[in-house]
Design a protein around this motif. Structure first.
Motif, short mmCIF file in Angstrom:
data_model
loop_
_atom_site.label_atom_id
_atom_site.label_comp_id
_atom_site.label_asym_id
_atom_site.label_seq_id
_atom_site.Cartn_x
_atom_site.Cartn_y
_atom_site.Cartn_z
N TYR A 16 -1.04 12.55 -4.46
CA TYR A 16 -0.34 11.27 -4.31
C TYR A 16 1.07 11.50 -3.79
O TYR A 16 1.52 10.81 -2.85
CB TYR A 16 -0.31 10.55 -5.65
CG TYR A 16 0.33 9.19 -5.61
CD1 TYR A 16 -0.37 8.08 -5.16
CD2 TYR A 16 1.64 9.01 -6.04
CE1 TYR A 16 0.22 6.82 -5.12
CE2 TYR A 16 2.24 7.76 -6.02
CZ TYR A 16 1.51 6.67 -5.56
OH TYR A 16 2.10 5.43 -5.52
N GLY A 56 2.92 8.22 -1.51
CA GLY A 56 2.69 6.96 -2.19
C GLY A 56 3.97 6.39 -2.78
O GLY A 56 4.96 7.11 -2.94
N ALA A 70 -3.18 4.03 -11.11
CA ALA A 70 -2.64 3.43 -9.91
C ALA A 70 -2.61 4.44 -8.76
O ALA A 70 -2.96 4.11 -7.62
CB ALA A 70 -1.24 2.89 -10.18
N ALA A 71 -2.23 5.66 -9.06
CA ALA A 71 -2.20 6.70 -8.03
C ALA A 71 -3.60 7.02 -7.52
O ALA A 71 -3.80 7.18 -6.30
CB ALA A 71 -1.54 7.97 -8.59
N TRP A 81 -4.70 4.13 -5.30
CA TRP A 81 -3.95 4.14 -4.04
C TRP A 81 -4.52 5.20 -3.10
O TRP A 81 -4.70 4.96 -1.90
CB TRP A 81 -2.47 4.41 -4.31
CG TRP A 81 -1.59 4.19 -3.11
CD1 TRP A 81 -0.94 3.04 -2.75
CD2 TRP A 81 -1.25 5.17 -2.12
NE1 TRP A 81 -0.23 3.24 -1.60
CE2 TRP A 81 -0.40 4.54 -1.18
CE3 TRP A 81 -1.59 6.50 -1.93
CZ2 TRP A 81 0.12 5.20 -0.08
CZ3 TRP A 81 -1.07 7.18 -0.82
CH2 TRP A 81 -0.23 6.52 0.09
N ALA A 86 -6.20 4.68 0.52
CA ALA A 86 -5.60 5.38 1.65
C ALA A 86 -6.64 6.16 2.43
O ALA A 86 -6.57 6.28 3.67
CB ALA A 86 -4.49 6.31 1.17
N LEU A 111 -5.11 -1.40 0.63
CA LEU A 111 -4.01 -0.44 0.47
C LEU A 111 -2.67 -1.16 0.56
O LEU A 111 -1.77 -0.90 -0.24
CB LEU A 111 -4.10 0.65 1.53
CG LEU A 111 -2.96 1.67 1.52
CD1 LEU A 111 -2.95 2.45 0.23
CD2 LEU A 111 -3.08 2.61 2.72
N LEU A 150 -2.07 -3.11 -2.73
CA LEU A 150 -1.71 -2.25 -3.86
C LEU A 150 -0.32 -1.64 -3.66
O LEU A 150 0.46 -1.54 -4.61
CB LEU A 150 -2.76 -1.16 -4.03
CG LEU A 150 -2.51 -0.18 -5.19
CD1 LEU A 150 -2.42 -0.91 -6.52
CD2 LEU A 150 -3.62 0.87 -5.25
N THR A 151 0.00 -1.24 -2.43
CA THR A 151 1.32 -0.69 -2.16
C THR A 151 2.41 -1.70 -2.51
O THR A 151 3.41 -1.36 -3.15
CB THR A 151 1.44 -0.29 -0.68
OG1 THR A 151 0.47 0.74 -0.39
CG2 THR A 151 2.84 0.24 -0.37
N LEU A 199 2.78 -1.89 -6.29
CA LEU A 199 3.45 -0.74 -6.89
C LEU A 199 4.93 -0.71 -6.55
O LEU A 199 5.75 -0.30 -7.37
CB LEU A 199 2.77 0.55 -6.43
CG LEU A 199 1.28 0.70 -6.81
CD1 LEU A 199 0.76 2.06 -6.41
CD2 LEU A 199 1.06 0.43 -8.30
#
Length: 233
Positions: free
Chosen positions: A112, A117, A204-205, A208, A212, A220, A223-224, A227
């Motif tokens: 990640y 990320g 979460a990682a 993600w 990705a 993506l 979610l980005t 976060l």
């Protein structure tokens, strides 16, 4: 036909019975699902019954109900709360010796960070004794009738892992759709919500990285944004 969301799933007519055939291209996932279903037969958990296992294919009984992610939000919330009690029951079942190990969270953190990320407090919480975990406990893998859980599907990610880690993943994943879900799932399990939150960045990682690598891009991006907002709050 959808009962679960992994692999290729279709209905098969065998005499007077309608069965479900699931094809899994990953041999480990195939073997893990068959192992989990064999182990849980007669356990009291609502899982399909194995009919036939062949290379790359599992034939099982069709379970009643509709996916919990397709019902009214309030019915979904009640179903998630009820499902958490079933998850606690699963965690108390003796796991088979051949069950795979949990995902490598340290490797997830390295990947990640290397992938760039959004900033997250990525620290692996202290471990608790490992238990029988489903690996993808969520509304897409739960069937229900009137809020009552009638089936738990998709066991190809089952593993021996930390129960709070799994519970946190279920709670956070559900809360992305409805924030009420986090506390409802913790309550249904009988856990302190604060004990779950340190695990959330790990999940979460992992999600993600999945988006990705596998897409779609809009997931993506969503979610980005979540976060980044989480980090800035």
């Amino acid at each position: 036909m959808r009962q679960g969301a992994s692999g290729h799933v279709r209905l098969v007519q065998c005499g007077r019975r309608t069965l479900v055939e699931k094809r899994l291209p990953d041999p480990l996932g195939h073997d893990t699902e068959a192992l989990a279903l064999r182990t849980l037969a007669g356990s009291g958990l609502h899982v399909p019954e194995l009919v036939e296992v062949a290379p790359g294919s599992i034939l099982m009984t069709r379970m009643p109900g509709e996916r919990l992610d397709e019902v009214h939000p309030d019915v979904r919330l009640d179903g998630l709360r009820a499902s958490a009690a079933l998850l606690r029951r699963l965690h108390g079942i003796e796991p088979p010796a051949e069950l795979p190990a949990a995902p490598d969270d340290a490797r997830t953190i390295r990947r990640y960070v290397d992938a760039g990320g959004p900033p997250l407090p990525l620290t692996i919480p202290p471990a608790t004794p490992a238990v029988f975990c489903h690996g993808d406990w969520g509304d897409g893998n739960l069937l229900a009738v009137d809020g009552r859980i009638t089936a738990v599907l998709d066991w190809e990610k089952a593993h021996l892992g930390d129960p709070l880690r799994e519970l946190a993943g279920a709670a956070w994943g559900a809360a992305r759709k409805d924030p009420r879900s986090f506390d409802a799932i913790a309550e249904g399990y009988g856990a302190d919500p604060d004990a779950l939150r340190p695990w959330v960045p790990i999940h979460a990682a992992r999600l993600w990285l999945w988006f990705a690598e596998m897409g779609p891009p809009e997931h993506l991006d969503q979610l980005t944004a979540e976060l980044l907002a989480w980090h800035d709050a």
